[in-house]
Design an enzyme around this catalytic site. Structure first.
Site, PDB file in Angstrom:
ATOM      1  N   TRP A  48       0.905  -1.152   0.000  1.00  0.00           N
ATOM      2  CA  TRP A  48       0.000   0.000   0.000  1.00  0.00           C
ATOM      3  C   TRP A  48       0.945   1.203   0.000  1.00  0.00           C
ATOM      4  O   TRP A  48       1.567   1.503   1.020  1.00  0.00           O
ATOM      5  CB  TRP A  48      -0.864  -0.032   1.255  1.00  0.00           C
ATOM      6  CG  TRP A  48      -1.981   0.959   1.279  1.00  0.00           C
ATOM      7  CD1 TRP A  48      -3.221   0.810   0.719  1.00  0.00           C
ATOM      8  CD2 TRP A  48      -1.995   2.243   1.917  1.00  0.00           C
ATOM      9  NE1 TRP A  48      -3.982   1.921   0.965  1.00  0.00           N
ATOM     10  CE2 TRP A  48      -3.263   2.821   1.686  1.00  0.00           C
ATOM     11  CE3 TRP A  48      -1.048   2.981   2.639  1.00  0.00           C
ATOM     12  CZ2 TRP A  48      -3.611   4.072   2.164  1.00  0.00           C
ATOM     13  CZ3 TRP A  48      -1.408   4.233   3.111  1.00  0.00           C
ATOM     14  CH2 TRP A  48      -2.678   4.766   2.873  1.00  0.00           C
ATOM     15  N   ASN A  62       6.748  -2.783   6.552  1.00  0.00           N
ATOM     16  CA  ASN A  62       5.413  -2.203   6.736  1.00  0.00           C
ATOM     17  C   ASN A  62       5.574  -1.021   7.690  1.00  0.00           C
ATOM     18  O   ASN A  62       5.985  -1.213   8.832  1.00  0.00           O
ATOM     19  CB  ASN A  62       4.472  -3.263   7.333  1.00  0.00           C
ATOM     20  CG  ASN A  62       3.094  -2.715   7.647  1.00  0.00           C
ATOM     21  OD1 ASN A  62       2.724  -1.647   7.176  1.00  0.00           O
ATOM     22  ND2 ASN A  62       2.335  -3.448   8.440  1.00  0.00           N
ATOM     23  N   GLY A  63       5.297   0.186   7.210  1.00  0.00           N
ATOM     24  CA  GLY A  63       5.447   1.368   8.063  1.00  0.00           C
ATOM     25  C   GLY A  63       6.084   2.494   7.267  1.00  0.00           C
ATOM     26  O   GLY A  63       6.077   2.483   6.035  1.00  0.00           O
ATOM     27  N   LYS A  82     -20.585   2.273   4.508  1.00  0.00           N
ATOM     28  CA  LYS A  82     -20.604   1.012   3.749  1.00  0.00           C
ATOM     29  C   LYS A  82     -20.863   1.294   2.269  1.00  0.00           C
ATOM     30  O   LYS A  82     -20.232   0.710   1.401  1.00  0.00           O
ATOM     31  CB  LYS A  82     -21.676   0.041   4.265  1.00  0.00           C
ATOM     32  CG  LYS A  82     -21.497  -0.512   5.664  1.00  0.00           C
ATOM     33  CD  LYS A  82     -20.194  -1.189   5.937  1.00  0.00           C
ATOM     34  CE  LYS A  82     -19.185  -0.255   6.522  1.00  0.00           C
ATOM     35  NZ  LYS A  82     -18.033  -0.823   7.187  1.00  0.00           N
ATOM     36  N   GLU A 108     -17.717   3.094   0.710  1.00  0.00           N
ATOM     37  CA  GLU A 108     -16.558   2.219   0.550  1.00  0.00           C
ATOM     38  C   GLU A 108     -16.777   1.160  -0.524  1.00  0.00           C
ATOM     39  O   GLU A 108     -15.875   0.855  -1.297  1.00  0.00           O
ATOM     40  CB  GLU A 108     -16.282   1.460   1.859  1.00  0.00           C
ATOM     41  CG  GLU A 108     -15.743   2.291   2.966  1.00  0.00           C
ATOM     42  CD  GLU A 108     -15.571   1.443   4.223  1.00  0.00           C
ATOM     43  OE1 GLU A 108     -14.456   1.413   4.742  1.00  0.00           O
ATOM     44  OE2 GLU A 108     -16.544   0.804   4.669  1.00  0.00           O
ATOM     45  N   LYS A 116      -6.795  -2.335   5.141  1.00  0.00           N
ATOM     46  CA  LYS A 116      -7.599  -2.786   6.275  1.00  0.00           C
ATOM     47  C   LYS A 116      -7.107  -2.207   7.597  1.00  0.00           C
ATOM     48  O   LYS A 116      -7.888  -1.824   8.443  1.00  0.00           O
ATOM     49  CB  LYS A 116      -7.584  -4.318   6.335  1.00  0.00           C
ATOM     50  CG  LYS A 116      -8.381  -4.869   7.500  1.00  0.00           C
ATOM     51  CD  LYS A 116      -9.560  -5.651   7.044  1.00  0.00           C
ATOM     52  CE  LYS A 116     -10.485  -6.032   8.158  1.00  0.00           C
ATOM     53  NZ  LYS A 116     -11.785  -5.354   8.071  1.00  0.00           N
TER      54      LYS A 116
HETATM   55  C1  F6R Z   1     -14.644   0.690   7.425  1.00  0.00           C
HETATM   56  C2  F6R Z   1     -13.413   0.309   8.071  1.00  0.00           C
HETATM   57  C3  F6R Z   1     -12.580   1.359   8.708  1.00  0.00           C
HETATM   58  C4  F6R Z   1     -12.091   0.869  10.076  1.00  0.00           C
HETATM   59  C5  F6R Z   1     -11.111   1.870  10.691  1.00  0.00           C
HETATM   60  C6  F6R Z   1     -10.661   1.434  12.067  1.00  0.00           C
HETATM   61  O1  F6R Z   1     -15.325  -0.388   6.854  1.00  0.00           O
HETATM   62  O2  F6R Z   1     -13.059  -0.851   8.085  1.00  0.00           O
HETATM   63  O3  F6R Z   1     -13.266   2.564   8.837  1.00  0.00           O
HETATM   64  O4  F6R Z   1     -13.205   0.684  10.892  1.00  0.00           O
HETATM   65  O5  F6R Z   1      -9.998   2.018   9.861  1.00  0.00           O
HETATM   66  O6  F6R Z   1     -10.029   0.200  12.016  1.00  0.00           O
HETATM   67  P1  F6R Z   1      -9.890  -0.686  13.317  1.00  0.00           P
HETATM   68  O7  F6R Z   1     -11.254  -1.098  13.711  1.00  0.00           O
HETATM   69  O8  F6R Z   1      -9.037  -1.844  12.897  1.00  0.00           O
HETATM   70  O9  F6R Z   1      -9.244   0.178  14.341  1.00  0.00           O
END
Ligand code: F6R
Length: 589
Positions: free
Chosen positions: A74, A100-101, A471, A474, A584
């Site tokens: 990414w 990663n970072g 939703k 995205e 993600k």
């Molecule tokens: C939306 C989505 C993101 C995560 C956000 C926080 O579908 O997946 O908005 O909710 O990046 O991620 P977490 O929950 O891993 O801290």
């Protein structure tokens, strides 16, 4: 943000193929390019393959070998090109690195390396790591060299270094996730456990400041600062391989939406003692704060409504906006940090800030072994299993159920709340049928060519509106804008014209009539009104009827939004599992 995989002693002597298969499971972490490096069985030299684009359908012609590393990217520094894809190699072809970072001080390191005549072949920050190690392995062991270099990198990073000369992998973690899998005679490394679940469920989650060294015979855990060995105690995960497979569905997203018939009620069966403990802490608390990002932040907002229902005033903050308010945290603050991954940089920063001021931190997480879990005083795992689609679904509804249970535990109504969540599970199973999917698909067909959709909800249905809008955005890239129903009259109504699609989300609660008034106002301006509610109304042109589950109606209401986003995405040709520009786990600020 970027997926990392490595294998030592590949079971089939085809480490490159195993790495490719592993990376395919990590594609959700980054999907603009990928690459693999393997030490060739025949002659012990490095063979590297790198490509831009998604890894999904890729094959590899890399030679046989027992040790390999791979990466799915990414992009942060340097455009999306084959050259910028990882792995990155030093001038000698001995050291190869995936990362990663962000190496925040890479510019000054690069200038120093250029003065020493190192040849760079990419624009990435990562490549400096390979050249820095190259200099040090001339006089040090690869372990010492990697640890020494890692200590001088600024920023949040996880690196995996393969030394082709000694067939050794050294990996270090500071801020970006890394898990080591301990198989039968094989070792694995990955950004999360899903790519090696097929081989082993025995896992060591690295903490910040830890490194692992993998050789053909041994896996060692080290403290990066002291260089000393630490005790290695793998823990056995209860995740199953099937949890990380599509299970006959065309996409992970649809599978994970459908999984909720089991993941929601499962949430009610875990954390009993932990919730009782947290409820006792809450009795003494003078400040209760929820913090999170994205979807999880809508759970945080919903939690404020759950708590107000039991007479407690609470606050929710987007974790990225918490800093100005962190000064109010103290010894009597309980801060809930809600996160699917437990690795989101902003959420971690917010939790650390509150903890530094004496707050009691509760992590509400889905993935296990995360940085958030480590720093929290208590963890409430929500138990929805691996969530592979980038778009969060089942983790969100399990977070909601968990926060509902916690709120009810505060007034001694935990057992009743458990029954409510379990009953909801049974109801979901009866309701989440093919018919529901067809109804939502039919609705999606009518909305497919729209450019804007407006969504309203009130009270606990307001976070539902926020989540449904996210939703849709995205999954389908349609502009979907959520509002608190009460906000409409204060400006938003100007946007409504003949045929503008407006979704009204509601529950059978005290907000019902006000929601219907808002629907009438939208209708009077020409809006086409879609109700996602447990009731029907003449104000709705179309209704997707949801089960009435009291305050938990937010769960089925959001499930309709998840399905709508999915089908809109399919209709518009997006990849529902990997929306553009997203990763993600957002491990950088
Ligand atoms: C939306 C989505 C993101 C995560 C956000 C926080 O579908 O997946 O908005 O909710 O990046 O991620 P977490 O929950 O891993 O801290």
């Amino acid at each position: 943000m970027c997926g990392i995989f490595a294998v030592v002693n590949d079971p089939d002597h085809h480490a490159a193929q195993t790495t490719l298969d592993g990376l395919k499971k990590l594609e959700y972490r980054g999907y603009d390019s990928w690459g693999i490096a393997v030490v060739e069985h025949k002659n012990g030299t490095l063979a590297i393959e790198k490509h831009i684009g998604k890894i999904g359908g890729a094959t590899t012609a890399l030679p046989a070998g027992d040790i390999a590393i791979g990466h799915t990217r990414w992009a942060t520094h340097g455009g999306v090109t084959d050259g910028n894809a990882h792995p990155h190699v030093d001038c000698s072809g001995r050291i190869v690195v995936i990362h990663n970072g962000i190496v925040e001080n890479y510019q000054e390191l690069k200038q120093m390396l250029l003065r020493r005549h190192h040849r760079f072949t990419s624009e990435t920050d990562t490549e400096v790591i390979a050249h820095l190690i190259e200099d040090r392995v001339k006089s040090e062991s690869v372990e010492t060299a990697v640890l020494g270099v890692f200590k001088n990198l600024a920023g949040s990073n996880a690196i995996v270094v393969l030394d082709a000369k000694t067939n050794t992998i050294v990996a270090c973690r500071n801020g970006s996730p890394l898990a080591a899998g301990v198989g039968k005679g094989q070792f694995f490394l990955a950004s999360d456990v899903t790519p090696f679940l097929k081989f082993t469920r025995d896992v060591v989650f690295l903490a910040d400041g830890e490194a692992v060294i993998l050789t053909a015979t041994k896996l060692r855990l080290l403290d990066i600062k002291t260089g000393k060995d630490k005790r290695l105690t793998p823990r056995r995960l209860d995740w199953k391989l099937e949890d990380a497979e599509k299970g006959g569905y065309p996409h992970f997203l649809l599978k994970e939406i459908m999984d909720q018939v089991t993941t929601v009620p499962k949430t009610a069966l875990i954390n009993r003692n932990e919730i009782a403990h947290v409820a006792r802490r809450l009795e003494r608390a003078d400040r209760i704060v929820f913090t999170a990002c994205g979807t999880a932040s809508y759970c945080a907002l919903a939690a404020t409504y759950f708590f107000s229902g039991v007479g407690r005033e609470t606050k929710s903050y987007g974790a990225y906006e918490y800093t100005p308010f962190s000064g109010f945290a103290g010894k009597k603050t309980v801060l809930f940090a809600i996160s699917q991954s437990g690795e989101t940089a902003d959420t971690l920063i917010a939790a650390r800030n509150a903890k530094a001021r004496g707050a009691y931190v509760v992590a509400v997480v889905n993935a296990r072994g995360s940085a958030l879990e480590r720093l929290a005083d208590t963890t409430l795992p929500v138990g929805s299993g691996p969530e592979i689609a980038v778009v969060s679904t089942k983790a969100f509804t399990s977070q909601l159920a968990t926060m509902y249970l916690v709120s009810r535990a505060c007034t001694g109504n935990y057992a009743r709340a458990v029954r409510e969540v379990q009953d909801l599970g049974k109801t979901l199973r009866r309701w989440q049928t093919k018919k529901l999917r067809h109804d939502v698909l039919d609705l999606a067909k009518t909305l497919m060519n729209q450019e804007d959709i407006y969504i309203v909800g009130k009270h606990v249905s307001y976070p539902a509106a926020l989540e449904v809008a996210l939703k849709i955005k995205e999954s389908s890239y349609i502009h979907a804008e959520p509002f608190a129903a009460g906000e409409l009259k204060h400006g938003v109504l100007t946007l409504i014209q003949k045929g503008t699609p407006c979704i009204a989300i509601g529950a059978n609660d005290e907000t019902r009539l006000e929601l219907l008034s808002s629907a009438a106002e939208l209708r009077a301006r020409g809006g086409t009104i879609i109700g996602i509610t447990p009731f029907t109304s003449a104000e709705f042109d179309v209704t997707v009827k949801t089960p009435d589950a009291g305050p938990l109606t937010i769960i089925p209401n959001v499930i309709v939004g998840q399905l709508l986003g999915y089908y809109l995405g399919i209709g518009r040709g997006t990849d529902p599992d990997k929306p553009r520009n997203l990763a993600k786990s957002v491990t950088v600020k």
